[in-house]
Design an enzyme around this catalytic site. Sequence first.
Site, PDB file in Angstrom:
ATOM      1  N   LYS A 191       1.909  -0.251  14.818  1.00 51.44           N
ATOM      2  CA  LYS A 191       0.990   0.641  15.538  1.00 51.44           C
ATOM      3  C   LYS A 191      -0.175  -0.120  16.182  1.00 51.44           C
ATOM      4  CE  LYS A 191       0.032   3.396  12.109  1.00 51.44           C
ATOM      5  NZ  LYS A 191       0.909   2.886  11.042  1.00 51.44           N
ATOM      6  N   ARG A 232      -4.508  11.497   9.325  1.00 49.64           N
ATOM      7  CA  ARG A 232      -3.447  11.091   8.406  1.00 49.64           C
ATOM      8  C   ARG A 232      -3.098  12.187   7.406  1.00 49.64           C
ATOM      9  NH1 ARG A 232      -4.138   5.219   8.499  1.00 49.64           N
ATOM     10  NH2 ARG A 232      -2.748   4.145   7.071  1.00 49.64           N
ATOM     11  N   ARG A 270       4.578 -10.492   6.280  1.00 48.22           N
ATOM     12  CA  ARG A 270       3.209 -10.672   6.766  1.00 48.22           C
ATOM     13  C   ARG A 270       2.276 -11.057   5.614  1.00 48.22           C
ATOM     14  NH1 ARG A 270       0.180  -5.678   9.581  1.00 48.22           N
ATOM     15  NH2 ARG A 270      -0.391  -5.163   7.455  1.00 48.22           N
ATOM     16  N   ARG A 285      -1.931 -12.643   2.011  1.00 50.63           N
ATOM     17  CA  ARG A 285      -2.564 -11.412   1.505  1.00 50.63           C
ATOM     18  C   ARG A 285      -2.033 -11.129   0.101  1.00 50.63           C
ATOM     19  NH1 ARG A 285      -2.934  -6.853   6.159  1.00 50.63           N
ATOM     20  NH2 ARG A 285      -3.289  -8.179   7.954  1.00 50.63           N
ATOM     21  N   ARG A 336       2.126   2.669  -0.225  1.00 51.01           N
ATOM     22  CA  ARG A 336       1.595   3.131   1.075  1.00 51.01           C
ATOM     23  C   ARG A 336       2.662   3.910   1.848  1.00 51.01           C
ATOM     24  NH1 ARG A 336      -1.145  -2.205   1.884  1.00 51.01           N
ATOM     25  NH2 ARG A 336      -3.268  -1.837   1.161  1.00 51.01           N
TER      26      ARG A 336
HETATM   27  P1  AMP Z   1      -4.266   1.207   8.347  1.00 53.94           P
HETATM   28  O1  AMP Z   1      -4.701  -0.112   8.882  1.00 53.94           O
HETATM   29  O2  AMP Z   1      -4.350   2.324   9.346  1.00 53.94           O
HETATM   30  O3  AMP Z   1      -2.920   1.161   7.677  1.00 53.94           O
HETATM   31  O4  AMP Z   1      -5.314   1.601   7.197  1.00 53.94           O
HETATM   32  C1  AMP Z   1      -5.505   0.791   6.065  1.00 53.94           C
HETATM   33  C2  AMP Z   1      -5.982   1.631   4.909  1.00 53.94           C
HETATM   34  O5  AMP Z   1      -7.227   2.254   5.235  1.00 53.94           O
HETATM   35  C3  AMP Z   1      -5.059   2.767   4.503  1.00 53.94           C
HETATM   36  O6  AMP Z   1      -4.029   2.347   3.638  1.00 53.94           O
HETATM   37  C4  AMP Z   1      -6.035   3.725   3.834  1.00 53.94           C
HETATM   38  O7  AMP Z   1      -6.359   3.284   2.534  1.00 53.94           O
HETATM   39  C5  AMP Z   1      -7.286   3.571   4.695  1.00 53.94           C
HETATM   40  N1  AMP Z   1      -7.288   4.540   5.816  1.00 53.94           N
HETATM   41  C6  AMP Z   1      -7.156   4.252   7.139  1.00 53.94           C
HETATM   42  N2  AMP Z   1      -7.190   5.370   7.875  1.00 53.94           N
HETATM   43  C7  AMP Z   1      -7.335   6.400   7.003  1.00 53.94           C
HETATM   44  C8  AMP Z   1      -7.404   7.814   7.147  1.00 53.94           C
HETATM   45  N3  AMP Z   1      -7.306   8.403   8.348  1.00 53.94           N
HETATM   46  N4  AMP Z   1      -7.565   8.548   6.027  1.00 53.94           N
HETATM   47  C9  AMP Z   1      -7.662   7.991   4.813  1.00 53.94           C
HETATM   48  N5  AMP Z   1      -7.574   6.664   4.604  1.00 53.94           N
HETATM   49  C10 AMP Z   1      -7.410   5.870   5.687  1.00 53.94           C
END
Ligand code: AMP
Length: 201
Positions: A19, A94, A133, A139, A150
């Site tokens: 994404k 989300r 990754r 990481r 996740r």
């Molecule tokens: P991402 O890079 O979008 O995968 O986000 C990394 C992490 O940030 C996720 O696994 C969540 O823990 C948190 N996070 C990001 N966006 C949201 C959201 N809209 N609602 C809740 N947690 C979020």
Amino acid sequence: MTDTTTARLLIIGPPGAGKGTQASRIAERYGVPAISTGDIFRANIKGGTPLGKQVQAIIEQGELVPDSLTNEIVEDRLQQADAVGGFLLDGYPRTVEQVHALDAMLRPVGAGLDAVVLLEAEVDEVVARLLKRAELEGRADDTEEVIRHRQEVYAEQTAPLVALFSERGILVSVNGLGTVEEVADRIAQGLDAKLGARVGS
Ligand code: AMP
């Protein structure tokens, strides 16, 4: 794109579908800022801010940050001048509650999301990508357990949103398998068709 329209866009899909990479392409194409809640949280963690301290453990465990906190951050960000003419959201909303919060944020300007790109990818494929990754970027926190968790959180909390956007007639489903260029071309075609239809309506 005509310059008389705004584009309020979202990219959604399982963690690891690519994404972020596609988000910057789309944002550039439509001349809107890419807004990623994940990036905002990561920057705060890196900077050691109070918000960063509040969300670090949650993110490391692969859980979602509470809706109320996340909604507040997005509301602030969408009020900044660069987002007035449109935006591309990546990673927000989300949850169903976040969709309702976003609807409420956009209602005063008589707007809503114009199109939602669903980047489709198989769970096993994305887990393999994320493990690679994690290894390449060192990481250590991204263990297979957290990566799989996740995916479960996505399936439970976020995947149901797809039906909701489909009912609204704004969904653009794109196969996320292929090179960055191939996927970017598919997205551009799908979005142009969806947004073009809107302009004519
Ligand atoms: P991402 O890079 O979008 O995968 O986000 C990394 C992490 O940030 C996720 O696994 C969540 O823990 C948190 N996070 C990001 N966006 C949201 C959201 N809209 N609602 C809740 N947690 C979020």
